[in-house]
Structures are given as C-alpha cells and as structure tokens.
Design a protein around this motif. Structure first.
Motif, PDB file in Angstrom:
ATOM      1  N   ALA A  80       0.798  -1.238   0.099  1.00  0.00           N
ATOM      2  CA  ALA A  80      -0.091  -0.104  -0.028  1.00  0.00           C
ATOM      3  C   ALA A  80       0.746   1.025   0.124  1.00  0.00           C
ATOM      4  N   ASP A  81       1.998   1.433   0.651  1.00  0.00           N
ATOM      5  CA  ASP A  81       2.815   2.473   0.819  1.00  0.00           C
ATOM      6  C   ASP A  81       3.591   2.654  -0.327  1.00  0.00           C
ATOM      7  N   THR A 101      -5.791   6.675  -9.969  1.00  0.00           N
ATOM      8  CA  THR A 101      -4.559   5.842  -9.565  1.00  0.00           C
ATOM      9  C   THR A 101      -4.661   4.707 -10.416  1.00  0.00           C
ATOM     10  N   GLU A 105      -2.626  -0.136  -7.352  1.00  0.00           N
ATOM     11  CA  GLU A 105      -2.348   0.730  -6.112  1.00  0.00           C
ATOM     12  C   GLU A 105      -3.717   0.665  -5.393  1.00  0.00           C
ATOM     13  N   SER A 109      -4.561  -0.704  -1.409  1.00  0.00           N
ATOM     14  CA  SER A 109      -5.070   0.306  -0.380  1.00  0.00           C
ATOM     15  C   SER A 109      -6.548  -0.397   0.030  1.00  0.00           C
ATOM     16  N   ARG A 112      -5.456  -3.174   2.527  1.00  0.00           N
ATOM     17  CA  ARG A 112      -4.875  -2.605   3.905  1.00  0.00           C
ATOM     18  C   ARG A 112      -6.158  -2.206   4.496  1.00  0.00           C
ATOM     19  N   VAL A 138     -12.218   3.760  -1.459  1.00  0.00           N
ATOM     20  CA  VAL A 138     -10.904   3.884  -2.143  1.00  0.00           C
ATOM     21  C   VAL A 138     -11.241   4.404  -3.384  1.00  0.00           C
TER      22      VAL A 138
END
Length: 219
Positions: A80-81, A101, A105, A109, A112, A138
């Motif tokens: 995620a990061d 995005t 990605e 996200s 997580r 999201v």
C-alpha cells in the motif's frame, strides 16, 4: 417453478451466454480473497481474457509470485505504501475509473483497509457496512467493485440477488419477479441439468446481467 421454466431457462442460456464462449462459467475465486479483489479491480472496464491475457493473466502473475494459496490480504496490503513492487509483479498499469490511480495501487489500499478491520481471509468477509465502506472508499472503486468482490467469494448481497432475479424474470418473461426461494430452486434445478454447481451458474448469470446493464447504460 416448473420443468417448463427450467427448459426455457436452459434455452435462454444457450442463446445468450453459451458455455463455449462465455468466460465466466466458474465459481469465481472461492477461498481466494486476494484473487477476488484483483478480479474486482481489474475487470472494471477491461477485457476479462484467458488464463494468459487480461484479468486472469494479472491473477496468474500474482499467483506465481506468491507461490501460496491466495487467501491472505496482508500480502497485497504490504504494497500500500510502495506500490511499485506490486505494479512490477502484476505487469499491468491500467488505471481505475476516474483515473485517480492505478488499479494495483487501489487494490493494495483496499487490502490494507480490509485488513485493518480484521478481514484478511475469505472466511472473514461479510457484507456489512464497515467492510463495504472500506472498499467503496478507495478512489476509483465503488458499489460495483464491492459487489464483484463479494460475488467472487460466494458472499451474496441484496444487490447481487436482485441482479440474478432480474435475469430470471427477463429470461422467462415472468409477470412478477421471482422470490428468493423460487430463484434458488430454479438455479439449483438448472445447474443440475447443466452438471455444474449452483454457484457457477449464479456467477455466470450475474456477470452476464452486469454486462447487459452496462451496455444499456452506454446507449
């Protein structure tokens, strides 16, 4: 529902979503929450493909990378990061609707967010407000993403049940919508005639009906 209804439904299926050409005659991704989330993300506005192309190729690449059962969202959440690693593995830079995005990605996200709620495996998934909101929040995802995700894991929602009932009503020209019990009975009887599971039949029908709705909305 009568035997005549089953025969009529079989004829409609043969005409509209024949098993030799419709790619969704599967149960989805039971007990593989990672694959289900990838499918929900990458099938949006994309060609579903074969095991070596499209959405299924993305899942195959992740499966090869993981070399383990795909039922632990923490593996996707770990990206995620820093999503570049996931982008490299999936080899797909498609972007979500709205171009917020990449789909990769967004998947990381969502994974997580679900993991933070304690939902890491397929057994943890529930159609509840918290988990649904974690996915829908999201950017680029939405209600359709959640419905697809849940459907791949065999978790029915009121919306997905309604979609299947609508298909049955249209296929059989019913004067009133089938009840949940009638729909379940008809699906079970038809699946038996096709020598597949009710889950496989439901998945194929749901995917077909979604495509028809999208096509109608585009006109």
């Amino acid at each position: 529902m009568s035997t005549a209804h089953v025969r009529a439904l079989l004829d409609h299926v043969t005409a509209e979503l024949p098993r030799e050409s419709w790619p969704h005659w599967t149960e989805g991704w039971p007990q593989e929450i990672e694959a289900a989330l990838l499918d929900a993300a990458f099938s949006a506005r994309a060609t579903y493909g074969t095991p070596t192309s499209g959405v299924r190729a993305v899942i195959t690449r992740w499966r090869d990378h993981r070399a383990a059962p795909l039922d632990d969202l923490t593996a996707l959440a770990a990206h995620a990061d820093e999503p570049e690693g996931l982008l490299a593995v999936l080899n797909n830079r498609q972007r979500v609707p709205g171009n917020y995005t990449t789909k990769a990605e967004a998947v990381a996200s969502a994974a997580r967010a679900l993991a933070e709620l304690g939902c890491t495996t397929s057994a943890d998934l529930r159609d509840d407000d918290a988990q649904r909101s974690a996915v829908v929040a999201v950017p680029g995802f939405g209600a359709a993403t959640w419905e697809c995700f849940a459907m791949q894991l065999g978790v029915p929602t009121p919306a997905s049940r309604a979609v299947v009932c609508d298909f049955l009503g249209e296929a059989l020209d019913l004067e009133s919508p089938a009840t949940a019990t009638q729909a379940d009975d008809l699906i079970a009887a038809t699946a038996a005639r096709l020598e597949i599971t009710p889950a496989t039949f439901t998945h194929a029908v749901w995917r077909y009906q979604r495509r028809q709705r999208r096509a109608a909305g585009a006109k």
